[in-house]
Motif scaffolding. Structure first.
Motif, short mmCIF file in Angstrom:
data_model
loop_
_atom_site.label_atom_id
_atom_site.label_comp_id
_atom_site.label_asym_id
_atom_site.label_seq_id
_atom_site.Cartn_x
_atom_site.Cartn_y
_atom_site.Cartn_z
N MET A 1 0.84 -1.20 0.00
CA MET A 1 0.00 0.00 0.00
C MET A 1 0.88 1.25 0.00
O MET A 1 1.81 1.37 0.79
CB MET A 1 -0.91 0.01 1.23
N LYS A 2 0.59 2.20 -0.91
CA LYS A 2 1.35 3.44 -0.99
C LYS A 2 1.03 4.32 0.22
O LYS A 2 -0.09 4.36 0.71
CB LYS A 2 1.01 4.19 -2.27
N ARG A 3 2.04 5.02 0.68
CA ARG A 3 1.88 5.89 1.85
C ARG A 3 2.06 7.35 1.40
O ARG A 3 3.07 7.71 0.81
CB ARG A 3 2.87 5.53 2.94
N ILE A 4 1.05 8.16 1.70
CA ILE A 4 1.00 9.54 1.23
C ILE A 4 1.04 10.48 2.42
O ILE A 4 0.19 10.41 3.31
CB ILE A 4 -0.30 9.78 0.42
N LEU A 5 2.04 11.36 2.43
CA LEU A 5 2.17 12.34 3.51
C LEU A 5 1.41 13.60 3.12
O LEU A 5 1.60 14.15 2.03
CB LEU A 5 3.64 12.67 3.76
N PHE A 6 0.55 14.07 4.02
CA PHE A 6 -0.21 15.28 3.78
C PHE A 6 0.07 16.30 4.89
O PHE A 6 -0.57 16.27 5.94
CB PHE A 6 -1.71 14.97 3.70
N PRO A 7 1.05 17.20 4.68
CA PRO A 7 1.30 18.26 5.67
C PRO A 7 0.16 19.28 5.60
O PRO A 7 -0.25 19.69 4.52
CB PRO A 7 2.62 18.88 5.19
N THR A 8 -0.35 19.70 6.74
CA THR A 8 -1.46 20.65 6.76
C THR A 8 -1.31 21.66 7.88
O THR A 8 -0.83 21.32 8.97
CB THR A 8 -2.82 19.93 6.89
N ASP A 9 -1.71 22.89 7.58
CA ASP A 9 -1.81 23.91 8.63
C ASP A 9 -3.29 24.23 8.89
O ASP A 9 -3.60 25.21 9.54
CB ASP A 9 -1.04 25.17 8.24
N PHE A 10 -4.18 23.42 8.32
CA PHE A 10 -5.62 23.54 8.48
C PHE A 10 -6.18 24.82 7.87
O PHE A 10 -7.26 25.27 8.20
CB PHE A 10 -6.02 23.45 9.97
N GLU A 31 -2.70 5.08 1.70
CA GLU A 31 -3.18 5.61 2.98
C GLU A 31 -2.56 6.97 3.21
O GLU A 31 -1.51 7.31 2.64
CB GLU A 31 -2.81 4.66 4.13
N LEU A 32 -3.20 7.78 4.06
CA LEU A 32 -2.73 9.13 4.34
C LEU A 32 -2.10 9.21 5.72
O LEU A 32 -2.63 8.66 6.68
CB LEU A 32 -3.87 10.14 4.27
N ILE A 33 -0.98 9.92 5.79
CA ILE A 33 -0.40 10.31 7.08
C ILE A 33 -0.52 11.83 7.15
O ILE A 33 0.12 12.54 6.37
CB ILE A 33 1.06 9.86 7.22
N MET A 88 -6.30 6.73 7.61
CA MET A 88 -5.62 7.97 7.97
C MET A 88 -4.98 7.84 9.35
O MET A 88 -5.61 7.35 10.28
CB MET A 88 -6.59 9.15 7.97
N THR A 89 -3.74 8.28 9.44
CA THR A 89 -3.07 8.40 10.73
C THR A 89 -2.56 9.84 10.86
O THR A 89 -2.55 10.60 9.89
CB THR A 89 -1.90 7.40 10.87
N HIS A 90 -2.12 10.22 12.06
CA HIS A 90 -1.82 11.62 12.32
C HIS A 90 -0.49 11.78 13.04
O HIS A 90 -0.12 10.95 13.87
CB HIS A 90 -2.93 12.24 13.18
N ARG A 91 0.20 12.87 12.68
CA ARG A 91 1.44 13.21 13.37
C ARG A 91 1.44 14.69 13.71
O ARG A 91 1.17 15.53 12.84
CB ARG A 91 2.67 12.89 12.51
N LEU A 92 1.75 15.02 14.96
CA LEU A 92 1.91 16.40 15.41
C LEU A 92 3.36 16.56 15.84
O LEU A 92 3.82 15.88 16.75
CB LEU A 92 0.97 16.69 16.59
N MET A 93 4.10 17.46 15.16
CA MET A 93 5.54 17.57 15.40
C MET A 93 5.94 19.03 15.60
O MET A 93 5.49 19.93 14.89
CB MET A 93 6.32 16.97 14.22
N ASP A 94 6.80 19.23 16.57
CA ASP A 94 7.37 20.54 16.83
C ASP A 94 8.65 20.68 16.02
O ASP A 94 9.45 19.73 15.92
CB ASP A 94 7.66 20.66 18.34
N GLY A 95 8.86 21.86 15.43
CA GLY A 95 10.11 22.09 14.73
C GLY A 95 9.93 22.57 13.30
O GLY A 95 8.82 22.89 12.86
#
Length: 278
Positions: A1-10, A31-33, A88-95
């Motif tokens: 399964m392909k993994r797709i990163l979706f950066p968002t600031d909403f 799937e979306l990260i 969909m899974t989620h990541r919250l990262m500082d930096g």
């Protein structure tokens, strides 16, 4: 399964791109990260010796609360478009954004990145300084960028510009795999200038190599390369434009405001940028 990163600031730009990300995930069976990054401000702790950590913790908490509030909204959008089956899974990262995107690409074994940008008038900025433009030159996976005015429509025609080099053929094969999953056709363009070194035999060889594929080749003689590409996008009704990222300066010129002005109401085509080493 392909993994797709979706950066968002909403933002509105990101939310529009989210629909494209979902639809692209459906096409490639991926799937979306979802990634939200934030940078905490720098404080001099000599002025805040007692509540230094409290300030940081409160800022981190506010980011977490926003993240927690926004995720259900995205899930509601997915459900509204009947795409809620996409994992969909989620990541919250500082930096730093670029650092975190590159880290996520490595850690999460990402195959594609999808990001929004500010539409036709912003394409030159996209290639010369925005977050999306910076990501373009810093990552080693394909980047699908979505103008804010690009409402999703089924991908039926994919544009591909080429100079008939081996690296182009490798990228074209990747695009053809996406085209087949989308049940789309590829229109391949070569702009033949006065100093072109591509022979008719080379073009014929490519046509022969891809004769069983859903692809059509166009050779247009013109010294106005950028204008010809933009005309091609419009008149061939390209739904997705594919570009190779080894010539960023060329893209900056292609989407210069002096060129995009005459296309401003029409040029809302998503771009799939494929990294190719020189």
């Amino acid at each position: 399964m392909k993994r797709i990163l979706f950066p968002t600031d909403f933002s509105e730009t990101a939310t529009n791109a989210f629909i494209h990300a979902l639809e692209f995930a459906k096409i490639v069976q991926g799937e979306l990260i979802l990634l939200h990054t934030f940078e905490l401000p720098v404080f001099d702790n000599q002025f805040f010796p007692e509540n230094y950590m409290i300030i940081y913790e409160s800022l981190q908490l506010s980011q977490f609360d926003m993240f927690k509030d926004e995720i259900p909204k995205l899930r509601a959008i997915a459900e509204e478009h009947h795409l809620d089956k996409i994992k969909m899974t989620h990541r919250l990262m500082d930096g730093d954004l670029i650092y975190n995107i590159k880290k996520s690409i490595k850690d999460d074994k990402i195959d594609y990145v999808v990001m929004g940008t500010e539409g036709a008038s912003g394409w030159s900025a996209f290639f010369s300084g925005t977050n999306t433009g910076n990501v373009l030159t810093d990552i080693n996976v394909p980047l699908l960028s979505i103008p804010i005015d690009a409402k999703f429509k089924p991908i039926k025609t994919i544009g591909f510009t080429t100079r008939f080099r081996p690296k182009d053929k490798k990228a074209l094969k990747k695009i053809l795999s996406v085209a087949k999953m989308a049940d789309a056709e590829v229109k391949c363009l070569y702009v033949k200038t006065g100093n072109s070194d591509v022979t008719r035999e080379t073009v014929k060889k490519w046509e022969k190599d891809f004769e069983d594929e859903p692809i059509e080749f166009f050779v247009i003689t013109s010294d106005e390369v950028k204008e010809t590409i933009l005309d091609f996008i419009l008149y061939k009704e390209i739904d997705l434009l594919t570009m190779l990222t080894y010539k960023r300066s060329f893209f900056e010129g292609l989407f210069h405001p002096s060129l995009t002005k005459k296309f401003a109401n029409n040029f809302d085509v998503p771009i799939l940028a494929i990294p190719i080493e020189e």
